[in-house]
Every structure is written in structure tokens, then in C-alpha cells.
Write a protein that holds these residues in place. Structure first.
Motif: not given
Length: 674
Positions: A195, A199, A330-331, A333-338, A340, A374
Motif C-alpha cells: 500500500l 501510494f 487513490w485506487r 487507498l480505496k482497495e486497502q483503506w482498512y 490504515l 476483510s
């Protein structure tokens, strides 16, 4: 690649011991079934059990052989002496029996040998010198001599007291540090490195010198979590160093950027290589105050590294990656935001006033829940149901966290795991198993160093040698504070060579920090000063652990990488001096907070390190003339020195340099690749 991913390359006894070690630490942190002294002894016992099975006599990792297994069993068995005879040891504290002496001497020898096998001879030799001083120091001439102590008194202090190998460093290692290392291992297994890399590549990979900027961001972020700058070099460096070389950076510069960025993670809140927790315990200051003091210098440090990379790219005419070759940040982050969320929860709990032990435990539990959750959510069909699942899990987790109840949290994680095993099978369970093994393995060098460095702390406490050293520094400081700071810096650089972050700080803070405090330097600033220069020892030749760790990956001399790293990490050498003369840089004020003074100190430091950067690289908008470099150097020095009118002269010099250089650039535009 993690230790447990080598397809059974490690003996089963090692894997079992590592698994039990992690489980033991989690159980004792969550339920506190044993006294602190017993937990410390068993913590050291587990370290010895693993080290002697993993490392042979020459310090090579693989197998310790039959002798290693015997030493491992002996080290682990001796730890139970403190559990079985806990009451008797307390009752006869200070009165050593023959059996106590035998157990104490054997334990000390095993700790020395384990540290030698894991980290080489540097730290054991330093500790042996302090042990020798405690034993024979009474025969030294002059003020260096102490009153003399019996051998039984020395062994009792070092092997049974709370200021020896079972002292504060081991207490913090067995409590906070192991949990945070385990926390980082779970995040790594969950995909945090990927991630961070995605990023960083997506945000700065396409800019000028993008690959090196990716290294600064990803290595810095990961360094704040895993707690070891050297370990970070050999993990993220496998990706970042070849990428930098591929796009035109010289091998020594690529290795230096990775080493500098990874070590920067040790000074960046919230974890700071776990030193923040030891510092808070040592000086009895709230953890939040430590983080506040460290934040601005850490920002300046990473700004300097980023600025150096940008200037070097301009000097060498290096471009970034193609925009199309960079992932969408941003993709990612969208896919692996959890991923964080555990980190955010950890930071919130720490700053909300919860103890590091509780915060680390909650962060670990939250990570386990999210890994299981997840994977389970992927099996739930329909976006609406998946959102409801996450919402419900989040509400339940938040509810228990607010109540401060760790046990129900662990039960929720266990329930999520059981549900997942029914639906998902083995992969997620293997992820948790791998993280538990890796956490124990990553804790070995830190834990054994914390145990051995107790010999230094115990010897200093027993003999009072730190007071003698502080007296010399204070005497010198009565004539010149700057000379005292230089002497302290050199002492920290020498003592910090070849030693990991945590024992590094413990040694330097015990010897050098009290002297600065006596000279009127604020408490936190004095400890930050010695901490920073202890960290810089890993970048400073001839030892430069982080630089030599990057050498085989970069295929360049570790000495050349170390010299280059010192140039890139110049903020780490300058900012501590500035903070002594302007404590507002670390949010330390005399009386009420003066935000204007803090802002001015930050702006002055930012300008100073920027000038140091252009002087070091020799480039800004175009290649600098020798006279321009001299002017920028003088202006930077004036901004650092805190005597009347130097700030004004430094600002004037900086303005003159900027005006002159920009005038030259506009009159004669810079050529590509100059």
C-alpha cells in the motif's frame, strides 16, 4: 521474505518457540497473570531460547547445532528460577546465596554470548568494559575510581535487580516494544508495504527524480511502524534501491537515500522505533509530550531528504516514471483503506491518554480483526451487505474500545477467526501464523540488546560514573555551551556505533543527557539531542549499520554510502543544535506557549536546511558557482548560531544568495543535465 515463508527452512523447534513467544507476550499484556519481574525473566528466557537455536558460534544464521540447543534449553530453564523462587528472592534481596551466584553468572554469560551472535562484538565489548569498571574501577587513579564493590553485589545488581538485565529496557521490551513489533508484522503481512509503495509511486513517481522520492515516502512510512531502520533497509530497499539505480541515480546515492529514509522512521512519531515509550518512562514525561517534541524535527529531517533528492535529480537531469506506469494512489487507498485503521486507532488511543501497553494491544487486536474481517467481507455478496458488515464490526469494536476492555476485543477477534475458518479456509490463518512468527523473529535483536544494555545501566547506577562524566561536560560548558554540545555529540556517535536504536538511546541518555540538563538545556531537548546523534551513528562511518545494510543491495561500498548518507541527513546533525538554542523548535517554552517564537524557529530551521541542501548538492535552478556555495554556507551557519544579530545576518545572506542565483538563472537559463 519473512522467516516463516521459506518453506520450512527453519527448524520446527524454532517455529514453535517463536509462536509460543508471541502468544506468551500477548497473553501477559492482555491479562497480566504474572508479576512484572517474572515476565521480564521469561521474556529474556524466550530470547535466549530462540537465539541459540538460530545462530551458531560464528554468528551465522541457520542452526546453532547441538551445543546451541543445549544453551537454548539452559537459558530458557534459568528464567524459571525467578518464577519458582520469586518469593524467596524478594525476601533475601541483596543477600546472595551460592545458587543465586551461579544462576546470575550463568545468565549474564548467556546474555553476552547471545548478543554477540546476533549483533557482533560491538555492544558486548562496550558492556564488558562497563562490567570491568564496576569490578576493578576502584584501582583507577583520580576521580575515575569508585569506592569498590563486592562481586556478589555486582552480580546481584546486574542479574537480579531492577537496574540490570531485567531493568527498564527489558521491562519496555517485554511490554510495549514486542507488541509494536508484532503490530508491524501483522500490518506487513496484511499488505502495508504494498500500500505504501503504490501510494508513493502514484503520488510522486512521475515527478522529477520520482523513484528516489518514492523511497523517501515508502521507507519513511514503513520505518515508523516496524521499529528498526536497518531491518527496513533490507526489506523496502530491495524494491527502492534498484528502482533508483534503474532511473539514473548513482549507486551510492541510491543506497544513501534508502538508509537515510529508513533511519528517519526512528525519529518520526508515533512509534519512533519504540524509543518514545522508553524516553517517557525514563524521564517521567507523558508520551504525548515526547511526540510533540519530536514532530517538527522529524518533519525537517524528511523535508531535507526530499529536498536533496529533488536537487540531485535536477543536477543529473533525471526525470520520473511515465504517468501511465504509476499506479493510481487513490485506487490503492480505496482497495486497502482498512489497513490504515489500526494505525489511526493506535495514534488516537496514544494521544487520548491511554497507556502505550493498552494502545499497542488494542492496535494489535484491531489489526487481527481487520485482517479476518476483510477476508470475510470478500465472501459477502452485495455492496450493501458488505457495508453493513463493516459498520457493525466497527461499532462493536469502538464500543468495547471505549470501555477499555481488552478481553472482549480478543474474544471478538477469535470469533471472527472461527467464522472465517469455516468460510475461507487456511490462507488467513496462515497469515496470522506467519505474522506471529515474524514478530518474534524481528524482536530478537532489539530484545537481546535491551537485556544486555542493562549491564551498562546497572554499572552506571552502582558506580555513579555518569556523574563524573557529566562533571567534565558541565565544567567545559561553563566556558562554552557549544563545545559541550560537540563533546556530547561525539560521545553519542561513538557509543551509538553498531548498536540498535533502543539500547543506543539508553546508553547515551544515561551518560550524556544529565550533563546537558545541568547546563540548563530543557529535559526533553537534552534527551532528544542525545537520541538524535545516537541515531546518526547508524549513518556515520566507519560503522554505519544502515549504510552497510544497503551496500549489498546497491552493490556499492558501505563507506561511500555512509559518507553520502551524512550529507543527505544533514538536518539530523543541525536541528538538535538549533533546538538547544531555540527550544520552541521542540515545543518547549519558558512559561506560556509562544507560537510566534515556534513559527520563527521552524521557518529559520527550514531555511537553514534548505541552504545546506543546495550547498551539498551544488545545484538549485542551475549549477552553483563556488562563491554562491560559500555565501549559502555562511548564511546557513549564521541561522544556526544563536548569538545577537546572527539571525538577521543569516536572513540577509539567504536573500542575497537567492536573488543572485535567480538573476543568473534568468539571464542564462540552466541547461539540462548540467
Amino acid at each position: 521474505m519473512s522467516d516463516s515463508q521459506h518453506g520450512g527452512s527453519l527448524p520446527r523447534s524454532v517455529l514453535l518457540a517463536a509462536l509460543l513467544f508471541s502468544v506468551f507476550q500477548i497473553v501477559t499484556a492482555a491479562f497480566s497473570p504474572l508479576s512484572s519481574s517474572v515476565v521480564r525473566a521469561l521474556h529474556v528466557g524466550f530470547l535466549l531460547l530462540l537465539v541459540f537455536q538460530l545462530y551458531d558460534v560464528r554468528g551465522r544464521r541457520g542452526s546453532g547445532g547441538w551445543s546451541g540447543y543445549l544453551l537454548a534449553a539452559a537459558g530458557f530453564g534459568l528464567a524459571f528460577y525467578h518464577w519458582v523462587f520469586e518469593g524467596a528472592l524478594i525476601q533475601r534481596a541483596g543477600e546472595m546465596t551460592t545458587l543465586d551466584m551461579g544462576i546470575g553468572i550463568a545468565t549474564l554469560l548467556l546474555v553476552f554470548e547471545a548478543a554477540r551472535r546476533v549483533m557482533g562484538v560491538a555492544l558486548p565489548v562496550i558492556c564488558l568494559l562497563f562490567f570491568g569498571y564496576a569490578t576493578f574501577g576502584e584501582y583507577l587513579p583520580g576521580e575515575l575510581a569508585h569506592r569498590g564493590f563486592g562481586f556478589d553485589q555486582i552480580i546481584g545488581q546486574l542479574a537480579f535487580g531492577t537496574e540490570g538485565i531485567y531493568g527498564t529496557p527489558t521491562y519496555v521490551s517485554s511490554g510495549y516494544i514486542f507488541l509494536f513489533i508484532l503490530f508491524g508484522a501483522f500490518l506487513e503481512q496484511a499488505g502495508m508495504i504494498r500500500l505504501f509503495n503504490d501510494f508513493a509511486l502514484g503520488t510522486v513517481g512521475h515527478t522529477r527524480g520520482g523513484p528516489a522520492k518514492v523511497a523517501v515516502i515508502s521507507s519513511g512510512l514503513m520505518g515508523t511502524i516496524n521499529g528498526s531502520g536497518v531491518a527496513n533497509v533490507v526489506t523496502t530497499g530491495q524494491f527502492t534501491i534498484p528502482l533508483m539505480k534503474k532511473f539514473g541515480y548513482k549507486a551510492d546515492f541510491a543506497g544513501a537515500v534508502e538508509a537515510t529514509s529508513s533511519m528517519g522512521g526512528q525519529i518520526m512519531p508515533p512509534v519512533m522505533g519504540a524509543v518514545a515509550f522508553i524516553m517517557a518512562e525514563t524521564i517521567n514525561v507523558p508520551y504525548v509530550e515526547i511526540c510533540k517534541a519530536a514532530l517538527v524535527p522529524a518533519v525537517l529531517y524528511f523535508f531535507t531528504v526530499f529536498w536533496m533528492v529533488h536537487l540531485e535529480a535536477g543536477r543529473a537531469g533525471l526525470l520520473g516514471l511515465k504517468k501511465s506506469d504509476c499506479p493510481d494512489p487513490w485506487r490503492a487507498l480505496k482497495e486497502q483503506w482498512y489497513l490504515l485503521l489500526p494505525l489511526a486507532g493506535l495514534v488516537y488511543l496514544l494521544f487520548a491518554g491511554f497507556t502505550p501497553l493498552f494502545s499497542g494491544m488494542m492496535g494489535l487486536v484491531l489489526t487481527v480483526i481487520l485482517i479476518f474481517g476483510s477476508a470475510l467481507a470478500l465472501r459477502i455478496r452485495g455492496t450493501a451487505l458488505r457495508v453493513l458488515f463493516w459498520l457493525g464490526l466497527g461499532l462493536v469494536t469502538a464500543g468495547f474500545a471505549k470501555g477499555g476492555i481488552v478481553v472482549p476485543m480478543a474474544l471478538i477477534a477469535l470469533l471472527a477467526g472461527v467464522l472465517l475458518l469455516v468460510r475461507e479456509g487456511r490462507p488467513v490463518l496462515k497469515t496470522a501464523y506467519t505474522a506471529l512468527i515474524d514478530g518474534a523473529m524481528h524482536a530478537l535483536p532489539v530484545g537481546i540488546a535491551c537485556a544486555l544494555v542493562g549491564v551498562i545501566i546497572g554499572s552506571i547506577t552502582l558506580t555513579g560514573v555518569a556523574t563524573t562524566f557529566a562533571g567534565y561536560v558541565v565544567q567545559l560548558g561553563s566556558h562554552s555551551l557549544f563545545l559541550s554540545l560537540v563533546l556530547t555529540m561525539l560521545t553519542c556517535l561513538v557509543l551509538g556505533m553498531g548498536i540498535p536504536t533502543i539500547p543506543n538511546y539508553i546508553i547515551t541518555s544515561a551518560i550524556a543527557a544529565p550533563a546537558l540538563l545541568d547546563l540548563g538545556v530543557p529535559l526533553i531537548v537534552s534527551h532528544m539531542f542525545v537520541f538524535y546523534f545516537g541515531i546518526m551513528a547508524d549513518l556515520t562511518p566507519p560503522v554505519a549499520l544502515a549504510a552497510f545494510a544497503a551496500a549489498p543491495i546497491a552493490r556499492e561500498s558501505g563507506l561511500k554510502i555512509g559518507i553520502r548518507a551524512m550529507q543527505i541527513a544533514i538536518a539530523g546533525f543541525i536541528v538538535p543544535y538549533m533546538a538547544v538554542y531555540a527550544p520552541a523548535l521542540m515545543w518547549q517554552f519558558n512559561g506560556e506557549a509562544d507560537w510566534l517564537a515556534a513559527a520563527f524557529a521552524f521557518g529559520k530551521a527550514l531555511l537553514a536546511v534548505s541552504l545546506w541542501g543546495v550547498v551539498t548538492i551544488g545545484f538549485w535552478q542551475r549549477k552553483l558557482l563556488l562563491a554562491e556555495r560559500v555565501l549559502a554556507f555562511v548564511a546557513a551557519c549564521l541561522l544556526v548560531v544563536a548569538v545577537p544579530f546572527t539571525d538577521e545576518l543569516g536572513l540577509a545572506g539567504a536573500a542575497a544568495f537567492a536573488g543572485w542565483h535567480l538573476y543568473r538563472h534568468r539571464r542564462q537559463p540552466a541547461m539540462q543535465g548540467v
